[in-house]
Design an enzyme around this catalytic site. Sequence first.
Site, PDB file in Angstrom:
ATOM      1  N   CYS A  55       0.810  -1.217   0.000  1.00  0.00           N
ATOM      2  CA  CYS A  55       0.000   0.000   0.000  1.00  0.00           C
ATOM      3  C   CYS A  55       0.847   1.273   0.000  1.00  0.00           C
ATOM      4  CB  CYS A  55      -0.942  -0.011   1.195  1.00  0.00           C
ATOM      5  SG  CYS A  55      -1.944  -1.514   1.276  1.00  0.00           S
ATOM      6  N   LYS A  76      -7.972  -0.088  10.745  1.00  0.00           N
ATOM      7  CA  LYS A  76      -7.990  -1.166   9.756  1.00  0.00           C
ATOM      8  C   LYS A  76      -7.020  -2.237  10.227  1.00  0.00           C
ATOM      9  CE  LYS A  76      -7.104  -2.262   4.939  1.00  0.00           C
ATOM     10  NZ  LYS A  76      -6.908  -1.755   3.585  1.00  0.00           N
ATOM     11  N   ARG A 105      -8.667  -9.590  -2.367  1.00  0.00           N
ATOM     12  CA  ARG A 105      -7.365  -9.516  -3.044  1.00  0.00           C
ATOM     13  C   ARG A 105      -7.420 -10.203  -4.394  1.00  0.00           C
ATOM     14  NH1 ARG A 105      -3.505  -9.783   2.328  1.00  0.00           N
ATOM     15  NH2 ARG A 105      -4.341  -7.810   3.171  1.00  0.00           N
ATOM     16  N   ARG A 120       1.085  -7.339   5.445  1.00  0.00           N
ATOM     17  CA  ARG A 120       0.803  -5.934   5.743  1.00  0.00           C
ATOM     18  C   ARG A 120       0.913  -5.616   7.241  1.00  0.00           C
ATOM     19  NH1 ARG A 120      -0.764  -5.063   0.696  1.00  0.00           N
ATOM     20  NH2 ARG A 120      -2.742  -5.781  -0.217  1.00  0.00           N
ATOM     21  N   LYS A 163     -12.625  -1.697  10.360  1.00  0.00           N
ATOM     22  CA  LYS A 163     -12.632  -2.723   9.322  1.00  0.00           C
ATOM     23  C   LYS A 163     -11.717  -3.869   9.700  1.00  0.00           C
ATOM     24  CE  LYS A 163     -10.991  -3.321   4.652  1.00  0.00           C
ATOM     25  NZ  LYS A 163     -10.158  -2.790   3.615  1.00  0.00           N
TER      26      LYS A 163
HETATM   27  C1  PBG Z   1      -6.805  -1.792   0.016  1.00  0.00           C
HETATM   28  C2  PBG Z   1      -8.035  -2.395   0.568  1.00  0.00           C
HETATM   29  C3  PBG Z   1      -8.273  -3.704   1.015  1.00  0.00           C
HETATM   30  C4  PBG Z   1      -9.635  -3.780   1.321  1.00  0.00           C
HETATM   31  C5  PBG Z   1     -10.165  -2.518   1.107  1.00  0.00           C
HETATM   32  N1  PBG Z   1      -9.154  -1.677   0.672  1.00  0.00           N
HETATM   33  C6  PBG Z   1      -7.404  -4.891   1.056  1.00  0.00           C
HETATM   34  C7  PBG Z   1      -6.214  -4.951   1.891  1.00  0.00           C
HETATM   35  O1  PBG Z   1      -5.903  -4.053   2.685  1.00  0.00           O
HETATM   36  O2  PBG Z   1      -5.513  -5.934   1.731  1.00  0.00           O
HETATM   37  C8  PBG Z   1     -10.381  -5.004   1.776  1.00  0.00           C
HETATM   38  C9  PBG Z   1     -11.834  -5.024   1.465  1.00  0.00           C
HETATM   39  C10 PBG Z   1     -12.486  -6.364   1.550  1.00  0.00           C
HETATM   40  O3  PBG Z   1     -11.905  -7.376   1.955  1.00  0.00           O
HETATM   41  O4  PBG Z   1     -13.675  -6.428   1.162  1.00  0.00           O
HETATM   42  N2  PBG Z   1      -5.794  -1.497   0.885  1.00  0.00           N
END
Ligand code: PBG
Length: 323
Positions: free
Chosen positions: A130, A195, A205, A217, A248
């Site tokens: 990211c 998050k 993904r 991550r 989240k």
């Molecule tokens: C991007 C992002 C992710 C999700 C939303 N934005 C994936 C991640 O961080 O790996 C996940 C959303 C989902 O699982 O529905 N950084």
Amino acid sequence: MTFPAHRPRRLRRTEALRGLVRETRISTAGLVYPMFACPGSKVRTEVSSMPGIFQQSPDQIVEECREVAGLGIPAVILFGLPEKKDETGSEAASPKGAVQLSIQAIRKAKVDLLVLTDVCLCEYTSHGHCGVIKDGEVLNDPSLALLAEAALSHARAGADIVAPSDMMDGRVAAIRRKLDENKFQDIAILSYAAKYCSAFYGPFREAAQSAPQFGDRRSYQMDPANAREALREVALDLEEGADIIMVKPALPYLDVIARVRDRFDVPVAAYNVSAEFSMVKAAAQKGWIDEQRIVLEIITSIQRAGASVILTYHAKDVARWLK
Ligand code: PBG
């Protein structure tokens, strides 16, 4: 005096009574439907681990947006797939990117929807992280300018709310500054403040083709064991100028949603993420659960915990069932 004077069952006797005293009433008003925009035209490819969810070119995004608006859902959030990935995710800020073109197309078609955009680099970088990489490390500060440029390109295309999901420190401030400098002071920021580094993003993904090509991550997303740290992350994002903050995933973190709701007087969002959706779909396909009742119970729980904005792949189904 308790029983027989007190009989909680009195108010559960009929649906009218239950409805009268119901504490949490779900509606479509707080729902946000996530969509995946890809380059090209007439492209509509179903994500194998997410039945009913598609990678779509801008023309197809518009068609589904009409349906979404028609169901009374007020908002979508767009994720983008690039034509080409590179080290710095340069297509994330391209005015010709799939997200930017989709927003323009939605506006041109005058579909009455709020358009949110996910601001991140992982879909656009060749390494799938990211932020930018040096010597195998995800660098924080050099990533901020790139994220701010991506957010600005979304605002220019016509987004209502930008939603940074990268978890770099200071990105809300960097995005707020960049938007203000360019006269987008009225574009709101929904920050993915708390998050977690979660296995529940697995199917996403595949949908966003954003799996990290090395490592994981954990150096930027939160440790699932921490709840107090979430309050600190939220406080920092609010100081930096976030308008709405998000927790989240949703279901495994209802305690975090409740604590954030309790502590802060701002709108709280929750993301009912991809694996939360896929697990329900898989079990429903096997006939093991009642999908409608399960999903409505899930949405009710997330709202009861304290989220007034809910991002969910179930949004269209929920809207149909509530009609
Ligand atoms: C991007 C992002 C992710 C999700 C939303 N934005 C994936 C991640 O961080 O790996 C996940 C959303 C989902 O699982 O529905 N950084």
